[in-house]
Design a protein around this motif. Structure first.
Motif, PDB file in Angstrom:
ATOM      1  N   GLU A  55       0.770  -1.232  -0.014  1.00 56.64           N
ATOM      2  CA  GLU A  55      -0.264  -0.130   0.053  1.00 56.64           C
ATOM      3  C   GLU A  55       0.752   1.448   0.038  1.00 56.64           C
ATOM      4  OE1 GLU A  55       0.102  -1.902   4.271  1.00 56.64           O
ATOM      5  OE2 GLU A  55      -0.537  -2.552   1.994  1.00 56.64           O
ATOM      6  N   VAL A  56       2.024   1.289   0.352  1.00 59.22           N
ATOM      7  CA  VAL A  56       2.905   2.379   0.620  1.00 59.22           C
ATOM      8  C   VAL A  56       3.575   2.523  -0.552  1.00 59.22           C
ATOM      9  CG1 VAL A  56       5.103   3.112   1.378  1.00 59.22           C
ATOM     10  CG2 VAL A  56       3.390   2.380   3.058  1.00 59.22           C
ATOM     11  N   ILE A  57       3.936   1.335  -1.564  1.00 61.34           N
ATOM     12  CA  ILE A  57       4.505   1.681  -2.812  1.00 61.34           C
ATOM     13  C   ILE A  57       3.316   2.072  -3.797  1.00 61.34           C
ATOM     14  CG2 ILE A  57       5.449   0.176  -4.625  1.00 61.34           C
ATOM     15  CD1 ILE A  57       7.454   1.003  -2.168  1.00 61.34           C
ATOM     16  N   ASP A  58       2.209   1.609  -3.764  1.00 60.51           N
ATOM     17  CA  ASP A  58       1.090   1.988  -4.685  1.00 60.51           C
ATOM     18  C   ASP A  58       0.842   3.593  -4.491  1.00 60.51           C
ATOM     19  OD1 ASP A  58       0.705  -0.469  -5.359  1.00 60.51           O
ATOM     20  OD2 ASP A  58      -0.953  -0.791  -3.968  1.00 60.51           O
ATOM     21  N   TRP A  59       0.890   4.030  -3.095  1.00 59.23           N
ATOM     22  CA  TRP A  59       1.144   5.498  -2.855  1.00 59.23           C
ATOM     23  C   TRP A  59       2.117   6.423  -3.643  1.00 59.23           C
ATOM     24  CZ3 TRP A  59       4.577   8.054   1.095  1.00 59.23           C
ATOM     25  CH2 TRP A  59       4.078   9.320   1.080  1.00 59.23           C
ATOM     26  N   ALA A  60       3.206   5.729  -3.407  1.00 60.88           N
ATOM     27  CA  ALA A  60       4.514   6.312  -4.362  1.00 60.88           C
ATOM     28  C   ALA A  60       4.183   6.200  -5.646  1.00 60.88           C
ATOM     29  CB  ALA A  60       5.870   5.624  -3.724  1.00 60.88           C
ATOM     30  N   ARG A  61       3.774   5.173  -6.121  1.00 60.71           N
ATOM     31  CA  ARG A  61       3.382   4.949  -7.498  1.00 60.71           C
ATOM     32  C   ARG A  61       2.578   5.810  -8.029  1.00 60.71           C
ATOM     33  NH1 ARG A  61       3.244  -0.864  -7.121  1.00 60.71           N
ATOM     34  NH2 ARG A  61       5.077  -1.627  -8.008  1.00 60.71           N
ATOM     35  N   ALA A  62       1.348   6.423  -7.334  1.00 60.95           N
ATOM     36  CA  ALA A  62       0.393   7.237  -7.592  1.00 60.95           C
ATOM     37  C   ALA A  62       1.186   8.560  -7.862  1.00 60.95           C
ATOM     38  CB  ALA A  62      -0.823   7.177  -6.761  1.00 60.95           C
ATOM     39  N   PHE A  63       1.877   8.928  -6.928  1.00 58.79           N
ATOM     40  CA  PHE A  63       2.673  10.124  -7.058  1.00 58.79           C
ATOM     41  C   PHE A  63       3.488   9.980  -8.395  1.00 58.79           C
ATOM     42  CE2 PHE A  63       6.557  12.806  -6.030  1.00 58.79           C
ATOM     43  CZ  PHE A  63       5.818  13.924  -5.598  1.00 58.79           C
ATOM     44  N   VAL A  64       4.398   9.024  -8.669  1.00 58.07           N
ATOM     45  CA  VAL A  64       5.058   8.763  -9.728  1.00 58.07           C
ATOM     46  C   VAL A  64       4.303   9.179 -11.009  1.00 58.07           C
ATOM     47  CG1 VAL A  64       6.629   7.100 -11.021  1.00 58.07           C
ATOM     48  CG2 VAL A  64       6.999   7.733  -8.517  1.00 58.07           C
ATOM     49  N   ASP A  65       3.088   8.506 -11.160  1.00 61.81           N
ATOM     50  CA  ASP A  65       2.229   8.570 -12.257  1.00 61.81           C
ATOM     51  C   ASP A  65       2.114  10.112 -12.560  1.00 61.81           C
ATOM     52  OD1 ASP A  65       2.378   6.006 -12.330  1.00 61.81           O
ATOM     53  OD2 ASP A  65       0.536   5.336 -11.738  1.00 61.81           O
ATOM     54  N   GLU A  66       1.825  10.829 -11.577  1.00 64.15           N
ATOM     55  CA  GLU A  66       1.267  12.234 -11.706  1.00 64.15           C
ATOM     56  C   GLU A  66       2.380  12.886 -11.954  1.00 64.15           C
ATOM     57  OE1 GLU A  66      -0.889  15.690  -9.056  1.00 64.15           O
ATOM     58  OE2 GLU A  66      -0.807  13.468  -8.235  1.00 64.15           O
ATOM     59  N   HIS A  67       3.572  12.904 -11.438  1.00 65.75           N
ATOM     60  CA  HIS A  67       4.826  13.789 -11.632  1.00 65.75           C
ATOM     61  C   HIS A  67       5.804  13.483 -12.389  1.00 65.75           C
ATOM     62  CE1 HIS A  67       2.998  16.324  -8.673  1.00 65.75           C
ATOM     63  NE2 HIS A  67       2.606  15.417  -8.004  1.00 65.75           N
ATOM     64  N   TYR A  68       6.062  11.981 -13.047  1.00 63.72           N
ATOM     65  CA  TYR A  68       7.066  11.508 -13.608  1.00 63.72           C
ATOM     66  C   TYR A  68       6.774  11.180 -15.050  1.00 63.72           C
ATOM     67  CZ  TYR A  68      11.289   8.674 -14.662  1.00 63.72           C
ATOM     68  OH  TYR A  68      12.267   8.124 -15.491  1.00 63.72           O
ATOM     69  N   VAL A  69       7.641  11.914 -15.967  1.00 63.77           N
ATOM     70  CA  VAL A  69       7.265  11.221 -17.489  1.00 63.77           C
ATOM     71  C   VAL A  69       8.681  10.559 -17.774  1.00 63.77           C
ATOM     72  CG1 VAL A  69       7.091  12.139 -19.693  1.00 63.77           C
ATOM     73  CG2 VAL A  69       5.991  13.341 -17.893  1.00 63.77           C
ATOM     74  N   ILE A  70       8.471   9.330 -18.263  1.00 67.51           N
ATOM     75  CA  ILE A  70       9.705   8.697 -18.855  1.00 67.51           C
ATOM     76  C   ILE A  70      10.052   9.289 -19.799  1.00 67.51           C
ATOM     77  CG2 ILE A  70      10.478   6.416 -19.487  1.00 67.51           C
ATOM     78  CD1 ILE A  70       8.602   5.082 -17.354  1.00 67.51           C
ATOM     79  N   GLU A  71      11.307   9.719 -20.147  1.00 70.05           N
ATOM     80  CA  GLU A  71      11.790  10.243 -21.447  1.00 70.05           C
ATOM     81  C   GLU A  71      12.142   9.080 -22.451  1.00 70.05           C
ATOM     82  OE1 GLU A  71      14.529  13.342 -21.543  1.00 70.05           O
ATOM     83  OE2 GLU A  71      13.625  14.061 -19.755  1.00 70.05           O
ATOM     84  N   PRO A  72      11.558   9.147 -23.665  1.00 70.61           N
ATOM     85  CA  PRO A  72      12.059   7.945 -24.513  1.00 70.61           C
ATOM     86  C   PRO A  72      13.595   8.136 -25.049  1.00 70.61           C
ATOM     87  CG  PRO A  72      10.657   9.660 -25.385  1.00 70.61           C
ATOM     88  CD  PRO A  72      10.799  10.223 -24.254  1.00 70.61           C
ATOM     89  N   LYS A  73      14.069   6.917 -24.850  1.00 71.18           N
ATOM     90  CA  LYS A  73      15.304   6.894 -25.448  1.00 71.18           C
ATOM     91  C   LYS A  73      15.560   7.269 -26.654  1.00 71.18           C
ATOM     92  CE  LYS A  73      16.932   3.691 -21.941  1.00 71.18           C
ATOM     93  NZ  LYS A  73      17.533   2.448 -21.418  1.00 71.18           N
ATOM     94  N   ARG A  74      16.369   8.082 -27.231  1.00 70.72           N
ATOM     95  CA  ARG A  74      16.673   8.429 -28.585  1.00 70.72           C
ATOM     96  C   ARG A  74      17.918   7.637 -29.125  1.00 70.72           C
ATOM     97  NH1 ARG A  74      17.352  14.832 -27.842  1.00 70.72           N
ATOM     98  NH2 ARG A  74      15.822  15.175 -26.409  1.00 70.72           N
ATOM     99  N   ARG A  75      17.484   7.131 -30.215  1.00 68.37           N
ATOM    100  CA  ARG A  75      18.370   6.216 -31.041  1.00 68.37           C
ATOM    101  C   ARG A  75      19.786   7.210 -31.349  1.00 68.37           C
ATOM    102  NH1 ARG A  75      19.612   4.808 -36.292  1.00 68.37           N
ATOM    103  NH2 ARG A  75      20.399   2.659 -36.568  1.00 68.37           N
ATOM    104  N   ARG A  76      20.817   6.665 -31.093  1.00 66.27           N
ATOM    105  CA  ARG A  76      22.040   7.595 -31.356  1.00 66.27           C
ATOM    106  C   ARG A  76      22.490   7.117 -32.875  1.00 66.27           C
ATOM    107  NH1 ARG A  76      26.982   7.928 -27.490  1.00 66.27           N
ATOM    108  NH2 ARG A  76      27.734   9.518 -28.783  1.00 66.27           N
ATOM    109  N   ARG A  77      22.729   8.262 -33.395  1.00 58.84           N
ATOM    110  CA  ARG A  77      23.335   7.797 -34.654  1.00 58.84           C
ATOM    111  C   ARG A  77      24.574   7.300 -34.643  1.00 58.84           C
ATOM    112  NH1 ARG A  77      22.862  12.493 -39.464  1.00 58.84           N
ATOM    113  NH2 ARG A  77      23.131  10.930 -41.327  1.00 58.84           N
ATOM    114  N   PRO A  78      24.942   6.252 -35.256  1.00 62.37           N
ATOM    115  CA  PRO A  78      26.177   5.817 -35.255  1.00 62.37           C
ATOM    116  C   PRO A  78      27.397   6.813 -35.753  1.00 62.37           C
ATOM    117  CG  PRO A  78      24.969   4.234 -36.439  1.00 62.37           C
ATOM    118  CD  PRO A  78      24.271   5.704 -36.292  1.00 62.37           C
TER     119      PRO A  78
END
Length: 196
Positions: free
Chosen positions: A144-167
């Protein structure tokens, strides 16, 4: 979440949980026990209750171990730590991280007792403490504590997509001044060492 684990909002507007930490003093055996007969370790983190008071108190005492309750700590969630909460919440066993120090003023006979200083759910915050040579231990956190933290993460954290590096082979060539450069495999014309 049980009523004792009800999240609150701090005066600063951040989500918080009131927690208490239990530290365990256990007797050591073997050759090293001659120099250090006891060792302190983190036992658990639990919801703080009004009946716990504000000062550390002994919960259990026998020949082999003691358990001490340290009430009155807060776990506060910060937006800039959202990625650290995300990393913790997505591990197989999410944890509480507790930074504790020996309190030279509070003693148990001739030795000081430990005092928990901060409790967090951020993987990054715990890492910074370890880098600073602090004592940090972890114990599993309830779902239940981790679910609480996950709800905060869902609201405030955006996972940045990994950009493909040009060789590197596709990058344009530039000299040390930033001017376009070229590479050729042709032999340069001109006088060689053997030419007369």
């Amino acid at each position: 979440m049980p009523s004792s684990e009800t999240p609150a909002i701090s005066a600063s507007g951040r989500p918080t949980l009131d927690v208490a930490v239990v530290m365990r003093r256990e007797r050591l055996h073997g050759p090293s026990s001659h120099w250090q007969p006891w060792r302190w370790t983190l036992d658990s983190v639990m919801p703080d209750e009004p009946g716990f008071g504000t000062e550390p108190r002994l919960l259990h005492d026998d020949e082999g171990e003691q358990r001490w309750l340290h009430p009155g700590l807060k776990v506060e969630l910060f937006r800039d730590e959202a990625e650290g909460y995300h990393l913790n919440a997505t591990t197989p066993t999410p944890c509480w991280f507790v930074l504790w120090r020996m309190d030279e003023e509070a003693t148990l006979g001739p030795e000081p007792i430990p005092r928990p200083v901060v409790v967090t759910l951020s993987y990054y915050e715990a890492g910074r403490w370890l880098d600073a040579q602090e004592t940090v231990e972890q114990v599993p956190a309830p779902t239940e504590v981790i679910d609480w933290a996950r709800a905060f993460v869902d609201e405030h954290y955006v996972i940045e997509p990994k950009r493909r590096r040009r060789p590197e082979s596709f990058r344009s060539l530039v000299d040390r001044f930033g001017n376009a450069a070229s590479v050729t495999t042709e032999k340069k014309r001109g006088r060689g060492a053997g030419d007369v």
